[in-house]
Design an enzyme around this catalytic site. Sequence first.
Site, short mmCIF file in Angstrom:
data_model
loop_
_atom_site.label_atom_id
_atom_site.label_comp_id
_atom_site.label_asym_id
_atom_site.label_seq_id
_atom_site.Cartn_x
_atom_site.Cartn_y
_atom_site.Cartn_z
N LYS A 99 0.50 -1.06 0.08
CA LYS A 99 -0.08 -0.09 -0.13
C LYS A 99 1.05 1.41 0.27
O LYS A 99 0.26 2.10 0.21
CB LYS A 99 -1.03 0.30 0.82
N LYS A 136 -2.64 -0.06 10.29
CA LYS A 136 -2.42 -1.00 9.23
C LYS A 136 -1.28 -1.75 9.36
O LYS A 136 -0.13 -0.76 8.53
CB LYS A 136 -3.61 -1.35 8.83
N SER A 143 -8.66 -6.45 5.90
CA SER A 143 -8.46 -5.80 7.06
C SER A 143 -7.95 -6.02 8.68
O SER A 143 -8.47 -6.03 10.00
CB SER A 143 -10.51 -5.17 7.49
N GLN A 177 -2.07 6.53 10.00
CA GLN A 177 -3.71 7.58 9.03
C GLN A 177 -4.61 7.59 9.90
O GLN A 177 -4.64 6.88 10.53
CB GLN A 177 -4.34 6.36 8.21
N PRO A 178 -5.05 8.83 10.15
CA PRO A 178 -5.69 9.60 10.88
C PRO A 178 -6.43 9.05 10.53
O PRO A 178 -7.54 8.70 9.67
CB PRO A 178 -5.85 11.33 10.37
N ARG A 231 -25.10 1.76 -3.51
CA ARG A 231 -24.94 3.43 -3.29
C ARG A 231 -25.05 3.81 -5.15
O ARG A 231 -24.77 3.09 -5.43
CB ARG A 231 -23.47 4.24 -2.75
N ARG A 259 -10.92 -1.97 -8.12
CA ARG A 259 -11.88 -1.28 -7.23
C ARG A 259 -11.21 0.16 -6.60
O ARG A 259 -10.47 0.04 -6.08
CB ARG A 259 -12.13 -2.62 -5.62
N GLU A 274 -8.04 2.97 -0.84
CA GLU A 274 -7.74 2.25 -0.86
C GLU A 274 -7.59 2.08 -2.43
O GLU A 274 -8.24 2.38 -2.90
CB GLU A 274 -7.37 0.94 -0.29
N GLU A 276 -7.76 -1.35 -5.24
CA GLU A 276 -7.94 -2.83 -5.15
C GLU A 276 -7.69 -3.15 -6.44
O GLU A 276 -8.63 -2.84 -7.06
CB GLU A 276 -8.92 -2.90 -4.33
#
Length: 306
Positions: A99, A136, A143, A177-178, A231, A259, A274, A276
Amino acid sequence: MTTHNQSTRGEPRVALVTCADLVDLDPDDRLVLAPLAARGVAVDTAVWDDPDVDWSSYDLVVLRSPWDYALRRDEFVTWATTVPALVNPADVVRWNTDKRYLAELSAAGVPTVPTSWVEPGETWQPPAETGEYVLKPAVSAGSQDTGRYDLADPEHRDLAAAHVRRLSDAGRVTMVQPYLSAVDTEGETALLFLASPEGLAFSHAIRKGPMLSGPDLGPDGLYKAEEITARTARPEQLSVAEKTLAAVPGGARQLLYARVDLIPGPDGESVLVELELTEPSLFIGYADGAPERLATAIATHLALRT
């Protein structure tokens, strides 16, 4: 283990790649089997690290759910380079499975969640300012090994430091990350793109509810359960997604699927969480026609190789 469907000579053969824990595929992925059969495509499911699979026997090898690769990334990337007709291709897999690509996309002008990186062996202390943070590994799926920490809580500060040490001791890079609080109300939006004869095209979008309730306390399965609903994507979200895909090394036209995961930042504008491109859930069960569009994407890439 490989499961072979009945096929007749001359049919194109496609392998859908999974892992030993999901030999029958994720249920969402199984929705593409009937549309592929209707197109005369013979489909097998195959475990990526099964030494008995002859990958060269397939006209197309489609990465779907090899979700156990995170602790064996080097092996997985090496395997990908040996597989003819792999999609997404091996160079994309190499780039996207770490990442740290977020730093490259940020440098290219893509709005991304602010991220700092802790290399193995580096000393790290939680920042002095309070607030919630996400920790992470830079190489992960589902996750796993991901936690949320409230740095106003002394116990969370200790747990955050222990989380980074645990990853560091395992030779893994940590992302800091926040926590984007809009995920608690707006949720996370995943925009799904699938190949078409005209190129990579937007297919559908879903909402993922908040997943991180607190610190990471150890393994809890192959992936964390998600709260998914359909959505409608907003133009602003599609614009960020298109800017993201335009920055993919080698271009988006080589991709079978993509994605793009977005969350509103503090100013309400979407930021990339992210991208993907390796083994994303595609959520084709949440949009009318999406299984057929995925079958069309596979057929499109088959046609490119004939």
